[in-house]
Write an enzyme that holds these catalytic residues in place. Structure first.
Site, PDB file in Angstrom:
ATOM      1  N   CYS A   4     -11.807  -8.783   9.820  1.00 20.19           N
ATOM      2  CA  CYS A   4     -11.636  -7.384  10.205  1.00 20.19           C
ATOM      3  C   CYS A   4     -10.195  -6.922   9.946  1.00 20.19           C
ATOM      4  CB  CYS A   4     -12.101  -7.181  11.652  1.00 20.19           C
ATOM      5  SG  CYS A   4     -12.567  -5.486  11.965  1.00 20.19           S
ATOM      6  N   HIS A  26     -16.486  -9.633  12.971  1.00 22.84           N
ATOM      7  CA  HIS A  26     -15.835 -10.594  13.892  1.00 22.84           C
ATOM      8  C   HIS A  26     -16.699 -11.848  14.043  1.00 22.84           C
ATOM      9  CE1 HIS A  26     -12.511  -8.349  16.032  1.00 22.84           C
ATOM     10  NE2 HIS A  26     -13.072  -7.370  15.348  1.00 22.84           N
ATOM     11  N   GLU A  75     -16.038 -14.629  15.258  1.00 19.71           N
ATOM     12  CA  GLU A  75     -15.692 -15.453  16.430  1.00 19.71           C
ATOM     13  C   GLU A  75     -16.428 -14.994  17.686  1.00 19.71           C
ATOM     14  OE1 GLU A  75     -14.036 -12.987  15.320  1.00 19.71           O
ATOM     15  OE2 GLU A  75     -13.053 -11.936  16.980  1.00 19.71           O
TER      16      GLU A  75
END
Ligand code: GLN
Length: 194
Positions: free
Chosen positions: A77, A175, A177
């Site tokens: 991002c 994202h 994660e």
């Protein structure tokens, strides 16, 4: 040793995911810490703020040199914006490292879809197989508007690239994660940084 740039944004989860993959990972805020890592994750957050903090923490020169010397990097991002060759709709004072030949438009998905999720088909992860169930969370994501020669597109949403790789640089506009899925981190560890 892996590093996660920890000046701002979503760095903490990246460190946890890397630990979950069984690798040593530290938060990087200083040139000395950068010296001690072999590869770097640049997280999501706010690219213009991160760019300022890179300067104020004295990291710009060292980071440019390491990236130019092919230190493996995974930008997610805002991190994708910071690694891109060309940034559209950036703030005048933000700077990127230009290590992957893509043009990205900041906040390019527009207001109505500020945030959205999508199941991606990703090539070459999970032991080299393509998978079609990678849940991707997009938050005020950059949109990739141009991909240069030598850039491999690993996943797209509606024809727009969302995961790209060039040499030792991997970027995603979402994202990775935030979901309990470490396959993209493992792809980075095994096939980009490995
Ligand atoms: N819109 C942010 C930027 O311009 C990126 C958003 C994110 O990293 N989730 O940097």
């Amino acid at each position: 040793m892996l590093g996660v740039l920890a000046l701002q944004g979503a760095f903490a989860r990246h460190v946890e995911v890397l630990h979950g993959c069984g690798v040593d990972a530290i938060e990087v805020r200083t040139p000395e810490q950068l010296d001690s890592v072999d590869a770097l994750v640049i997280p999501g957050g706010e690219s213009s703020t991160m760019s300022k903090l890179i300067d104020s923490n004295g990291l710009r020169g060292a980071l440019s040199e390491r990236l130019a010397a092919a230190m493996p990097a995974f930008g997610t991002c805002a991190g994708m914006i910071l690694l891109a060759d060309e940034v559209l709709d950036g703030r005048a004072d933000q700077a990127s490292f230009g290590v992957i030949d893509i043009a990205v438009r900041r906040n390019g998905y527009g207001r109505q879809i500020d945030s959205f999720e999508s199941d991606l088909l990703i090539d070459g992860i999970d032991g080299g197989e393509a998978v079609d169930d990678f849940r991707a969370v997009f938050i005020r994501a950059p949109i990739v508007e141009r991909v240069g020669n030598g850039v491999e597109v690993l996943a797209s949403v509606d024809g727009t690239p969302v995961v790209c790789r060039s040499g030792t640089t991997l970027v995603s506009s979402f994202h990775p994660e935030l979901t309990n899925d470490d396959r993209l981190h493992r792809l980075f560890l095994d096939h980009v940084a490995g």
